[in-house]
Write an enzyme that holds these catalytic residues in place. Structure first.
Site, mmCIF file in Angstrom:
data_model
loop_
_atom_site.group_PDB
_atom_site.id
_atom_site.type_symbol
_atom_site.label_atom_id
_atom_site.label_comp_id
_atom_site.label_asym_id
_atom_site.label_seq_id
_atom_site.Cartn_x
_atom_site.Cartn_y
_atom_site.Cartn_z
ATOM 1 C CG ASP A 235 11.204 39.198 15.241
ATOM 2 O OD1 ASP A 235 12.281 40.217 14.940
ATOM 3 O OD2 ASP A 235 12.304 38.393 13.809
ATOM 4 C CD GLU A 278 -6.749 53.208 -0.575
ATOM 5 O OE1 GLU A 278 -6.504 54.297 -0.223
ATOM 6 O OE2 GLU A 278 -6.946 51.808 -0.472
#
Length: 389
Positions: A235, A278
């Protein structure tokens, strides 16, 4: 004194036990790939959005006469204000990118199947709140696209029979998009991220209750390793890669994902030639425009998100991972392609051939969930029985 010390030790031990079981020694399927990093990355960007939003709120003025100028003040006069503003505006785009990947990964690997149905539904609710928060935030700069976007979207509620007009006037705080509207949107935009944080905690608790899914779709308790240090490192690597592209956009292409009309102060007397939201709203905006009826378009747009809540019920397949579903895999990639086409259509003018393409893509979008998902599952189950016999 003894009891107080004993209580403090008990609380400390409980906190350490919680951290150990949910972060350090949390049992993680050994075969997870990098697609499982998008969830934690989305959480990091949620924190970035909240922190940058708090600093922006210190200098923003939610008034129609000063909102646009206050944003320019942040950009020009506040120390590092341009950086905070660009981190916030582009952070919203990266947040949606990560969440879209997170959702599509869940669709591919069957994360909505039992026993993770409630976990999936909590994620869909978070996605809905994200969309609401992003829309409210898009209005705050009070540029041309902000003002007209707010006018168009809020007007959609007027299509609701009997109560639609009252809902619109309540949202506006009057009879038009004005100062009261901006104040309400600012308050809600500041408040909703903290609701998202609370639901994210619920989402994580449900995840740790049922355990993570995995690419093979098998029992997660068969072969696991502790999250730390194995998947912590994975991660962390994904974090650095994503942050590289994030800051590349922030420093070199900060306006690439925005609309140039939003750098023009809002003018109620001048309508932009082409109103677009958007980019992360474009697929659902295309669905809205593809329905000729106003009420039908609103229902279809909202239903396009809510239909995700029905996936645990609509699914009939006994196989979790699409890796082992060759028929469904082909249909899945058609669905992804169709979703991208909807995003492309959402920014195009309402004219031929975009109208027809949008209608076809909208039909396929709902056909995928309502017909293909359950039908292919039944077909696969039948083929498995035939093969066993």
């Amino acid at each position: 004194m003894y009891n107080n010390n004993k209580t403090k030790r008990w609380n400390k031990n409980n906190i350490l036990a919680f951290v150990d079981s949910h972060i350090i020694n949390y049992p993680t399927p050994v075969n997870l790939n990098y697609f499982w990093s998008f969830g934690s990355l989305a959480g990091i960007f949620l924190v970035i959005q909240i922190l940058t939003g708090i600093f922006l709120a210190m200098h923003y003025t939610p008034h129609t006469a000063y909102a646009f100028d206050s944003v320019e003040h942040i950009m020009r006069h506040v120390k590092n204000g341009w950086l905070i503003r660009y981190m916030h505006s582009n952070g919203a785009s990266f947040f949606f990118i990560l969440v879209y990947f997170h959702i599509f990964r869940g669709l591919y690997y069957g994360s909505y199947m039992k026993p993770r149905g409630l976990l999936w539904c909590s994620g869909v609710i978070i996605f809905l709140l994200m969309m609401a928060t992003a829309f409210l935030g898009y209005v705050l700069p009070w540029g041309q696209m902000s003002f007209w976007g707010a006018t168009v979207i809020t007007n959609l509620f007027s299509a609701i029979p009997f109560v639609g007009k009252s809902i619109v006037e309540w949202l506006w705080g009057g009879f038009s998009v004005d100062n009261a509207t901006l104040n309400r949107f600012f308050s809600l935009h500041y408040f909703l991220p903290f609701v998202i944080v609370g639901l994210t905690v619920v989402h994580l608790s449900l995840l740790h209750q049922d355990g993570s899914n995995n690419p093979l779709g098998i029992n997660t308790n068969v072969d696991t390793v502790p999250f730390y240090p194995y998947f912590y490192v994975k991660d962390l690597f994904a974090f650095f890669v994503v942050m590289f592209f994030y800051f590349l956009v922030v420093f070199y292409y900060p306006n690439a994902l925005g609309h140039p009309d939003n750098y023009i102060p809002a003018n109620p007397l001048v309508t932009p030639p082409h109103i677009v939201p958007e980019w992360y709203f474009l697929p659902f905006y295309a669905i809205l425009r593809s329905i000729p009826d106003k009420l039908g378009g609103v229902v279809a747009m909202i239903g396009a998100v809510l239909i995700l809540l029905l996936l645990p019920i609509l699914n009939t397949s006994k196989i979790r991972s699409t890796n082992f579903r060759p028929i469904f895999r082909v249909v899945y990639w058609f669905f992804i392609s169709n979703f991208l086409i909807l995003g492309w259509i959402g920014q195009k003018p309402v004219e031929t051939p975009f109208i027809e393409i949008g209608m076809f893509s909208t039909i396929f979008y709902f056909t995928y969930f309502l017909i293909l998902v359950p039908l292919i599952g039944l077909l696969e189950n039948y083929l498995i029985k035939v093969k066993i016999k």
